[in-house]
Design a protein around this motif. Structure first.
Motif, PDB file in Angstrom:
ATOM      1  N   TYR A  58       4.581  70.567   0.445  1.00  0.00           N
ATOM      2  CA  TYR A  58       5.774  70.806   0.946  1.00  0.00           C
ATOM      3  C   TYR A  58       6.933  70.611  -0.773  1.00  0.00           C
ATOM      4  O   TYR A  58       7.621  71.029  -1.110  1.00  0.00           O
ATOM      5  N   TYR A  59       5.762  69.854  -1.423  1.00  0.00           N
ATOM      6  CA  TYR A  59       6.480  69.564  -2.872  1.00  0.00           C
ATOM      7  C   TYR A  59       6.504  70.718  -3.708  1.00  0.00           C
ATOM      8  O   TYR A  59       7.564  71.164  -4.683  1.00  0.00           O
ATOM      9  N   ASP A 116      15.454  61.454  -3.491  1.00  0.00           N
ATOM     10  CA  ASP A 116      15.504  62.877  -2.009  1.00  0.00           C
ATOM     11  C   ASP A 116      17.370  63.918  -2.330  1.00  0.00           C
ATOM     12  O   ASP A 116      17.157  64.408  -1.945  1.00  0.00           O
ATOM     13  N   LEU A 127      10.007  66.616   3.800  1.00  0.00           N
ATOM     14  CA  LEU A 127      10.394  65.710   2.399  1.00  0.00           C
ATOM     15  C   LEU A 127      11.746  64.772   2.673  1.00  0.00           C
ATOM     16  O   LEU A 127      12.045  63.685   2.043  1.00  0.00           O
ATOM     17  N   SER A 128      13.002  65.351   3.549  1.00  0.00           N
ATOM     18  CA  SER A 128      13.896  64.908   3.453  1.00  0.00           C
ATOM     19  C   SER A 128      14.320  63.583   4.465  1.00  0.00           C
ATOM     20  O   SER A 128      15.303  62.257   4.380  1.00  0.00           O
ATOM     21  N   ARG A 181       7.845  62.037   5.325  1.00  0.00           N
ATOM     22  CA  ARG A 181       7.650  62.037   3.781  1.00  0.00           C
ATOM     23  C   ARG A 181       6.531  61.067   3.324  1.00  0.00           C
ATOM     24  O   ARG A 181       5.812  61.513   2.773  1.00  0.00           O
ATOM     25  N   TYR A 191       3.429  62.332   5.749  1.00  0.00           N
ATOM     26  CA  TYR A 191       3.390  62.904   4.979  1.00  0.00           C
ATOM     27  C   TYR A 191       2.241  62.829   3.597  1.00  0.00           C
ATOM     28  O   TYR A 191       1.288  62.738   3.159  1.00  0.00           O
ATOM     29  N   ASP A 192       2.648  61.973   2.402  1.00  0.00           N
ATOM     30  CA  ASP A 192       1.954  61.436   1.269  1.00  0.00           C
ATOM     31  C   ASP A 192       1.370  60.758   1.392  1.00  0.00           C
ATOM     32  O   ASP A 192       0.036  61.100   0.680  1.00  0.00           O
TER      33      ASP A 192
END
Length: 125
Positions: free
Chosen positions: A14-15, A26, A65-66, A71, A74-75
């Motif tokens: 996603y990054y 952010d 990610l927001s 996030r 996910y990380d």
């Protein structure tokens, strides 16, 4: 899909989708999302399925990610295909786990972080 309160993400970086660094703020994530969403919006690319797919991918990345909880999940739990990363990308992607080692009491401003910064400067030249 849910499994023991953990979300399993179909692998997408996603990054990279949002064209931001792995430690992006952010605000940077939000700005890049807006820029890319405007660029790939389906209204600008009528009858182009590839653009619509890209737009959906951008929205998916931003929705994860927001959100601070998504996030972090996910990380920590994303499916990492390590072979797809160059060494600098790998170090940048996983520096939070590699260098900060909060369980070991190492802080963000450690000597290791300084060395990574120097390494990144050398590889960017």
């Amino acid at each position: 899909m849910e499994d023991d309160n953990k979300t399993t993400y179909k692998y997408k970086d996603y990054y990279k989708v949002l064209e931001v660094e792995y430690d992006a703020s952010d605000e940077k994530i939000r700005l890049n999302y807006r820029k890319l969403a405007l660029k790939w919006h389906p209204d600008k690319h009528k009858c182009n399925d590839a653009a619509t797919t890209k737009f959906q991918e951008i929205n998916e990345a931003y929705s994860v990610l927001s959100d601070p909880d998504k996030r972090l999940d996910y990380d920590l739990n994303g499916n990492y295909e390590i072979n797809n990363y160059t060494l600098p990308e790998y170090l940048a992607r996983f520096k939070g786990m590699i260098l900060t080692c909060n369980g070991l009491g190492m802080s963000q401003d450690s000597v290791w972080s300084e060395q990574l910064t120097e390494f990144n400067k050398l590889t960017d030249k």
